[in-house]
Design a protein around this motif. Sequence first.
Motif, PDB file in Angstrom:
ATOM      1  N   ALA A  70      -2.113   6.612  -5.181  1.00 60.36           N
ATOM      2  CA  ALA A  70      -3.176   5.628  -4.978  1.00 60.36           C
ATOM      3  C   ALA A  70      -4.356   5.843  -5.913  1.00 60.36           C
ATOM      4  CB  ALA A  70      -3.645   5.669  -3.525  1.00 60.36           C
ATOM      5  N   GLU A  81       0.837  -1.195   0.000  1.00 63.65           N
ATOM      6  CA  GLU A  81       0.000   0.000   0.000  1.00 63.65           C
ATOM      7  C   GLU A  81       0.874   1.248   0.000  1.00 63.65           C
ATOM      8  OE1 GLU A  81      -3.179  -0.165  -0.331  1.00 63.65           O
ATOM      9  OE2 GLU A  81      -3.414  -2.338  -0.020  1.00 63.65           O
ATOM     10  N   ARG A 114       1.104  10.388  -1.700  1.00 68.61           N
ATOM     11  CA  ARG A 114       0.581   9.034  -1.512  1.00 68.61           C
ATOM     12  C   ARG A 114      -0.846   8.926  -2.031  1.00 68.61           C
ATOM     13  NH1 ARG A 114       2.836   9.289   3.953  1.00 68.61           N
ATOM     14  NH2 ARG A 114       0.703   9.173   4.800  1.00 68.61           N
ATOM     15  N   SER A 160      -1.484   1.186  -8.516  1.00 70.20           N
ATOM     16  CA  SER A 160      -1.602   0.207  -7.436  1.00 70.20           C
ATOM     17  C   SER A 160      -0.258  -0.466  -7.242  1.00 70.20           C
ATOM     18  CB  SER A 160      -2.667  -0.840  -7.780  1.00 70.20           C
ATOM     19  OG  SER A 160      -2.167  -1.732  -8.779  1.00 70.20           O
TER      20      SER A 160
END
Length: 407
Positions: free
Chosen positions: A82, A66, A78, A86
């Motif tokens: 996202a 993640e 971040r 991925s």
Amino acid sequence: MTLADEAAQQSAPAPIAVFPASRPSLVGLTRPALAEALRAIDTPDREIRMRVAQLWHWIYFHGVREFDAMLNVSKVMRQKLAEHYSLTRPEVMEEQVSTDGTRKWLIRMPPVDRLEASRSLGAEVECVYIPEADRGTLCVSSQVGCTLNCTFCHTGTQRLVRNLSTQEIVAQLIVARERLGDFPGLTPPDNGLIPFGEGVRAVSNIVFMGMGEPLYNFENVRDAVDVLSDGEGLSLSKRRITVSTSGVVPEIERLGAEAGAALAISLHAVRDDLRDRLVPLNKKYPIKDLLQACRDYPGVSNARRITFEYVMLKGVNDSPAEARELVRLLKGIPAKINLIPFNPWPGAPYECSSWETIEKFSDIVFNAGYASPVRTPRGRDILAACGQLKSETEKLRARARLAAELE
């Protein structure tokens, strides 16, 4: 190799980037590809180098899943990553564990075009992990299927589907390290067979000996070696990365000059007439030309020997005379010879040489001054041994063709 097979090989380029889901994955990308991904989301040029270094560290050193785990990346960046990308891996369709600790994974790559996506088809490859007391070796694939039709090899009975991209090759190691608990903070499987300890990594060696002919996918294999050996990420020594070829002579020098990997030659015969049958590529690049390319291989020395693989086939290539001829042919080449007991597969046209025959062959080679280890068969009970790999992709491809004909 037939003209049709060669045409298929030439017409099966790998995509530059795979994982064409709604959010493409960054896992497996090279540094330049990561830079392009950052530019695509309007990252300022002055930040590109720093951001690539950050992503590289988190993806390849820590193996994070993640973007929120990337603690030195700003929250805004971040979120932006996202939204567009991925960190997904290819899907493990099946895992088999041998009684000797060998593990085989059937890995499905995401579809690379709309046709594959519409039919939920993705290329499948097999990847094998071999644990030993002081090392762990991962055997990776470079193509889906193969064009070479080597008669002793199960993969050779599967038609070529396509080349794997750099991203797909690297992703095999990411999947393996994750499954083996080989990233920081992960726990290894508790079976006592995976080598761990101070300074010992679960995956310490890579061999391009899985499905496909690596030198028919040269650029992607070369770039994958660069990613695998980058000291700020996966950090495998190039001395521990071996590329095996059946003898694509024009690309051998390039491999040494541009990739710097160790070289292995899938030889298996000492006469052209026999090798023409066992390894049909020999009709194009005969033994004399192949061995000259080995003599000229950049960096070859007694410290960096070329490995010659020789599968032991009962009554075919295992006589003492052939052992002596092998020694004569390799004179002057820094080499070691891996003798491979033939690993049977359903419908195989050969049998394995007897252990007594293999020992006699090995003694002749050893007494001539060459290391001649007999490779212990690993993973035979799960068809994971040398020459046994074959995925289900051929069946999927046949179903896709049938569906297209019915439309």
